[in-house]
Write a protein that holds these residues in place. Sequence first.
Motif, PDB file in Angstrom:
ATOM      1  N   ALA A   1      64.358  -0.693 -21.951  1.00  0.00           N
ATOM      2  CA  ALA A   1      64.786  -2.012 -22.427  1.00  0.00           C
ATOM      3  C   ALA A   1      65.180  -2.906 -21.245  1.00  0.00           C
ATOM      4  O   ALA A   1      64.807  -4.091 -21.211  1.00  0.00           O
TER       5      ALA A   1
ATOM      6  N   VAL B   1      63.302  -6.374 -20.169  1.00  0.00           N
ATOM      7  CA  VAL B   1      64.024  -7.648 -20.128  1.00  0.00           C
ATOM      8  C   VAL B   1      64.000  -8.261 -18.719  1.00  0.00           C
ATOM      9  O   VAL B   1      63.775  -9.461 -18.556  1.00  0.00           O
ATOM     10  N   LEU B   2      64.208  -7.420 -17.714  1.00  0.00           N
ATOM     11  CA  LEU B   2      64.340  -7.938 -16.348  1.00  0.00           C
ATOM     12  C   LEU B   2      63.017  -8.012 -15.582  1.00  0.00           C
ATOM     13  O   LEU B   2      62.942  -8.704 -14.568  1.00  0.00           O
TER      14      LEU B   2
ATOM     15  N   ARG C   1      57.486  -5.464 -19.170  1.00  0.00           N
ATOM     16  CA  ARG C   1      57.242  -5.112 -20.571  1.00  0.00           C
ATOM     17  C   ARG C   1      56.106  -4.103 -20.686  1.00  0.00           C
ATOM     18  O   ARG C   1      56.196  -3.137 -21.448  1.00  0.00           O
TER      19      ARG C   1
END
Length: 182
Positions: free
Chosen positions: A46, A50-51, A57
């Motif tokens: 996750a 996100v980063l 992704r």
Amino acid sequence: MLDDLARLDLTTYLAIAGTATPTLDEPLRRLSNIADHSKLWIGIAALIAVLGGPAGRRTAVTALTAVAVNSLVVNVVLKLLGRRARPDRAAARVSATRQVPMPTSPSFPSGHAASAFAFVAAVARTMPGVAGYVRALAYLVGYSRVHTGVHYPGDVVVGGFIGTAIGESVAYAAGRRPHGRR
């Protein structure tokens, strides 16, 4: 040779069990628990998603796919073939402060180690800088399974090799998709 490896495995397990490490017991017990059901790897995926932008992704999806494939292979196929009994923590005198619940599945190979290294191998394919940190965590998860008394070292080593092979295979397959379909 197999007898020698079995003796080495048991001797190493007993040496770890018999070494007092009060400052390590709680953190390694917690780490082992956090890695249950791949919660640790889902959380890290996750963060990567996100980063890491679009590449993050894709990496997160690939890494979690590697963990899923690994879990199927290890837990549904290999553990049923291996059928190795879990270590006897009482006989080894594993400190109660180290212990996590004893799994009911066979000991060989370590599913925690296999999942950890499947995740790392998949991440390493596209994010080698991140993989170094995650790899260190994977080694700690693997060791924590011996430290808490639920696996022999050989279970962890073989689990690591299996997970690495699966993670690299899944990452390779994901990277071979036709351009424009990422």
